[in-house]
Motif scaffolding. Sequence first.
Motif, PDB file in Angstrom:
ATOM      1  N   THR A   1      35.623  40.126  44.074  1.00  0.00           N
ATOM      2  CA  THR A   1      35.544  39.389  42.760  1.00  0.00           C
ATOM      3  C   THR A   1      37.279  38.963  41.938  1.00  0.00           C
ATOM      4  O   THR A   1      38.399  40.245  43.142  1.00  0.00           O
ATOM      5  CB  THR A   1      35.742  40.171  41.212  1.00  0.00           C
ATOM      6  OG1 THR A   1      35.758  41.691  41.114  1.00  0.00           O
ATOM      7  CG2 THR A   1      34.092  40.529  42.192  1.00  0.00           C
TER       8      THR A   1
ATOM      9  N   LYS B   1      26.936  37.668  45.027  1.00  0.00           N
ATOM     10  CA  LYS B   1      26.300  38.230  43.750  1.00  0.00           C
ATOM     11  C   LYS B   1      24.979  38.450  43.595  1.00  0.00           C
ATOM     12  O   LYS B   1      24.374  37.721  44.295  1.00  0.00           O
ATOM     13  CB  LYS B   1      27.250  36.360  43.075  1.00  0.00           C
ATOM     14  CG  LYS B   1      26.678  36.630  41.499  1.00  0.00           C
ATOM     15  CD  LYS B   1      27.299  35.259  40.960  1.00  0.00           C
ATOM     16  CE  LYS B   1      27.580  35.532  39.570  1.00  0.00           C
ATOM     17  NZ  LYS B   1      26.168  35.735  38.967  1.00  0.00           N
TER      18      LYS B   1
ATOM     19  N   THR C   1      26.110  40.741  38.283  1.00  0.00           N
ATOM     20  CA  THR C   1      27.642  41.440  39.110  1.00  0.00           C
ATOM     21  C   THR C   1      28.282  40.370  39.450  1.00  0.00           C
ATOM     22  O   THR C   1      27.658  39.074  38.883  1.00  0.00           O
ATOM     23  CB  THR C   1      27.501  41.815  40.170  1.00  0.00           C
ATOM     24  OG1 THR C   1      27.052  40.683  41.415  1.00  0.00           O
ATOM     25  CG2 THR C   1      26.881  43.272  40.159  1.00  0.00           C
ATOM     26  N   GLU C   2      29.318  40.639  38.850  1.00  0.00           N
ATOM     27  CA  GLU C   2      30.391  39.172  39.665  1.00  0.00           C
ATOM     28  C   GLU C   2      30.271  38.253  40.122  1.00  0.00           C
ATOM     29  O   GLU C   2      30.439  39.018  41.798  1.00  0.00           O
ATOM     30  CB  GLU C   2      31.977  39.988  38.399  1.00  0.00           C
ATOM     31  CG  GLU C   2      33.219  38.492  38.947  1.00  0.00           C
ATOM     32  CD  GLU C   2      34.390  39.356  38.303  1.00  0.00           C
ATOM     33  OE1 GLU C   2      35.491  38.094  38.499  1.00  0.00           O
ATOM     34  OE2 GLU C   2      34.716  40.179  38.146  1.00  0.00           O
TER      35      GLU C   2
END
Length: 226
Positions: free
Chosen positions: A204, A83, A87-88
Amino acid sequence: MTSLETVLRNAQNVKVIADSITLNQYVALDLSVLNYNLREQSMADSADFEKYIENYLTSNNSKVAYGGYNEERNLYKRSTIFKDIETEERNMHIGLDLWIKAGTPILAALEGKIHSFNFNAGFGDYGPTIILEHHIENQTFYTLYGHLSLDSLDNLAVGTVYKKGQQIGLLGDAAVNGDYSPHLHFQIIDNIGANSGDYPGVCTKSDLDFYLNNCPDPNLLLKITS
């Protein structure tokens, strides 16, 4: 046309860990966010985590702890590769982990040739990694072996054929395996695309359906549980 799932289900006597260890010496291990006992464990320290695994195996009179497919984990919060700010978070594990001591022989699940290999160095990464390419019936697919010892990559060559059950390497320790307690990350990949020596083993939540479809449950092949 035979499906990949059928090919995996039909395979028999598949091992990726030293053949002398029988399945009755395996024990399931939950490293998910639902395991509240982990909240008191130091997941950021590989030495402490290794002690946790060793104690778990001893208390269960087992030699291999396994699990992790489609498992949401907090383990990856310690590394920035899962991460960044924009970003996720990647926290869904899409391979099967087999936790056992470093130096354990790792075997080719099925006959195949070396597709690629790489030392994926870095905190939280795979470390030394080998990917085999398999052709069975009408299916082409791949198996990934992550967290190996560094010398497992010595003298490798793309295209070299390994027989089913042949040793392809040894399990690495925390010094080279991304700073984890020793374990094999084993993953089946349908379409590997342009990836070489590497493939995501954690995704994710929003990408989970894609990766579960492209990376079937390794237990279909290993048959640790019925």
